[in-house]
Each structure stands twice: as C-alpha cells, then as structure tokens.
Design an enzyme around this catalytic site. Structure first.
Site, short mmCIF file in Angstrom:
data_model
loop_
_atom_site.label_atom_id
_atom_site.label_comp_id
_atom_site.label_asym_id
_atom_site.label_seq_id
_atom_site.Cartn_x
_atom_site.Cartn_y
_atom_site.Cartn_z
CG ASP A 116 38.95 45.83 35.77
OD1 ASP A 116 39.06 45.21 35.12
OD2 ASP A 116 39.79 47.24 35.56
CG HIS B 42 39.00 35.56 33.38
ND1 HIS B 42 38.87 36.93 33.53
CD2 HIS B 42 40.66 35.22 32.29
CE1 HIS B 42 39.63 37.83 33.01
NE2 HIS B 42 40.52 36.91 31.97
CG LEU C 48 18.40 39.49 41.12
CD1 LEU C 48 18.31 40.57 41.58
CD2 LEU C 48 19.78 38.39 40.74
C1 IPE Z 1 35.88 46.75 31.38
O1 IPE Z 1 36.99 46.09 32.03
C2 IPE Z 1 34.85 45.34 30.68
C3 IPE Z 1 34.97 44.50 31.63
C4 IPE Z 1 34.76 44.45 33.56
C5 IPE Z 1 33.66 42.96 31.55
P1 IPE Z 1 38.48 46.07 31.12
O2 IPE Z 1 39.65 45.58 32.18
O3 IPE Z 1 38.22 45.62 29.53
O4 IPE Z 1 38.58 47.43 30.85
P2 IPE Z 1 39.70 48.62 30.78
O5 IPE Z 1 40.68 48.12 29.25
O6 IPE Z 1 40.75 48.94 31.84
O7 IPE Z 1 39.26 50.38 31.09
C1 IPE Z 2 37.75 41.61 34.82
O1 IPE Z 2 39.02 41.34 34.85
C2 IPE Z 2 37.46 40.48 33.28
C3 IPE Z 2 37.55 41.13 32.54
C4 IPE Z 2 37.39 41.85 31.75
C5 IPE Z 2 36.89 40.04 30.35
P1 IPE Z 2 39.91 41.84 33.99
O2 IPE Z 2 40.86 40.92 33.32
O3 IPE Z 2 40.44 43.13 33.31
O4 IPE Z 2 41.11 42.36 35.21
P2 IPE Z 2 42.28 42.59 35.26
O5 IPE Z 2 41.77 44.74 34.86
O6 IPE Z 2 43.65 42.80 33.60
O7 IPE Z 2 42.65 43.17 36.75
MG MG Z 3 40.45 45.24 33.93
#
Ligand code: IPE
Ligand code: IPE
Ligand code: MG
Length: 258
Positions: free
Chosen positions: A27, A44, A138
């Site tokens: 995240d 991303h 792995l």
């Molecule tokens: C969780 O992250 C899902 C992934 C990393 C794929 P999110 O950014 O979607 O989670 P929330 O919405 O903050 O809980």
């Molecule tokens: C996690 O990073 C990747 C996915 C959920 C695809 P985020 O896109 O949720 O990044 P933040 O939480 O907005 O910084």
């Molecule tokens: Mg996120």
C-alpha cells in the site's frame, strides 16, 4: 531449506527464524506519487519496481512463499481511469516480469476471482502460470481481484455443492475441511504479514489464513520498500514467540507442536 544462507545469520550468533511464508499488502503507491506531484499511476509503476526488488531479496533470505496483494475485490470502486491503467500495468508486468521470474526459477500463482478480468488478461494469467509451473524456487502468489470474504464464500459454496450432491454430510464439515477449499491450502500458512503505507488494517486480504500470522506494519510507502525494510520486518519476526494458544513456558519447554 536455505537456513544455512549467511544472510539469515547476520548480526547474530543465534540462528534467525526465517518465515516460510510472507504475505504483504503493498500500500501507498498513490500517496508516493502525490507527494511528488505526479499522477497516481506513476506510483503504481514504481510499485512494480519494488515488487521486483522484494521478490529477489525474499528469495535470498530463504523465504519459500511470498504472497502479494495487488488488487482487491474492492479496488474496482476506484475511478475508472485508475482501474483501467492498473489492468494495463498488470498485462505489461505479466509479459515482461514473468520472463525474469522464470529465469530466476520462481513459480507464479495468481489467486482471486480471475473471471472478473478481461479474456485477454485471463489468458495471459494462465500462460504465465503454465510457463513457471515447474520451477522449484520461490513461490510467488499474486492476489488479484482477491477478497478474503470471497475466498471463504467460494470454499463454503464448494462444500455446500458436495452436500447437495449427497457426497458429504453437513456434520462432517470442520475447520480443516474448510481450510482445504481455500486459496493457498496447499502451501504453508502465512507466518509474517507486512503492510506498507501506514494503515493498520487487513482490507479484506487473507482473513482465514492470517489467523495466527505475525503482523508487521510500516509507514514506508510501497515504492520505497527495500532490503532495509525487509530486514527490519524479518528481524522483528525472528524475535517473536509464537504461542498458538499455549503459555510461553510451554513453548520454551518445546511442547508438542509448539
Ligand atoms: C489494499 O489496499 C489492497 C491492495 C494493496 C491491493 P487499499 O489501499 O485498497 O486499502 P484501503 O482501501 O485503504 O483499506
Ligand atoms: C496500493 O497503493 C496499490 C493498489 C491498491 C492497487 P494505493 O493505490 O492504495 O496507494 P494509496 O493508499 O492511495 O497511497
Ligand atoms: Mg491504499
């Protein structure tokens, strides 16, 4: 086991405990980009580079299974543009990264409701899995269109179908049988859970499978995730006493199954 690898014994004369299975919520990509006044998508893309690093380091540290949460069943709620860019990135990564993974003897597996993806993406997923199926290094599990509730529901449905067909008595269903129908049932249970990006929640990741997993949260945003963070997490894991319901004393005395 590659416990004998010198990296696993660094800074200590006592042999470090290395988790067999590490599960990560990657995240913080969006915030990483926003802080740089870049579009979220740039985060991303940088996140894919972090995946490459982490796969390599975890393999070297002797981890056997690495599960990465790439796209949750709730991430469809994001703006259409971001979802479509994420799908494109997934396509590109499957093509480009899989060659490298294969060269490195990594076995790739995708878990989640794959049917939710386009035909083209589904084909590429199957191809990538087939290409790496015989690799012995792995195991890299990528959770895509995955949700812990979906996982438990699909397992319950499979058992219900067997009951409906008269093959199984409802009273015979126990936790072990449920676990057998869940994703990852053929792999060791996750030992260490890591979430980057500062949030302290599970966000519908592996719900059943994390029951006795050690949790590690870091504020580091996923694109900045590196060897140092991995070693901090592994060191934290190594210091923990896993009791699985027993007392600390029982564990120290080496009680059965401890
Ligand atoms: C969780 O992250 C899902 C992934 C990393 C794929 P999110 O950014 O979607 O989670 P929330 O919405 O903050 O809980
Ligand atoms: C996690 O990073 C990747 C996915 C959920 C695809 P985020 O896109 O949720 O990044 P933040 O939480 O907005 O910084
Ligand atoms: Mg996120």
């Amino acid at each position: 086991m590659s416990d004998a690898h010198p990296d696993n014994q660094r800074n200590s004369t006592v042999k470090a405990k290395v988790p067999r299975h590490v599960a990560i919520i990657m995240d913080g990509n969006g915030r990483w980009a926003e802080r740089r006044h870049m579009p979220r998508f740039a985060g991303h893309k940088a996140g894919v580079d972090a995946v490459r690093r982490v796969v390599e380091v975890m393999g070297r540290r002797g981890v056997e299974v690495l599960t990465l949460f790439a796209f949750s069943s709730e991430n469809w709620r994001r703006p259409e543009k971001e979802v479509s860019l994420l799908m494109d990135l997934f396509m590109v990564a499957l093509e480009r990264e899989v060659k490298r993974l294969n060269k490195n003897n990594v076995r790739l597996r995708i878990i989640g409701n794959i049917e939710g993806f386009s035909e083209k993406l589904q084909k590429r997923i199957h191809k990538a899995q087939a290409l790496t199926a015989d690799n012995t290094g792995l195991v890299l599990v990528v959770a895509a269109n995955y949700g812990g509730r979906w996982d438990i529901t699909q397992a319950a449905r499979k058992l219900a179908l067997r009951v409906e067909a008269g093959e199984l008595r409802a009273e015979a269903i126990d936790a072990e049988m449920m676990a057998g129908e869940l994703c990852l049932s053929d792999l060791p249970e996750p030992d260490l859970f890591i979430r980057s990006g500062g949030e302290m929640r599970i966000s519908n990741f592996l719900l059943w499978q994390l029951a006795y997993c050690e949790m590690y949260f870091t504020d580091i945003l996923w694109p900045d995730f590196d060897e140092g963070v991995i070693d901090d997490a592994l060191a934290s894991f190594s210091r923990r006493q896993r009791r699985f319901g027993r007392t600390g004393q029982q564990v120290e005395e080496g009680a059965e199954g401890a």
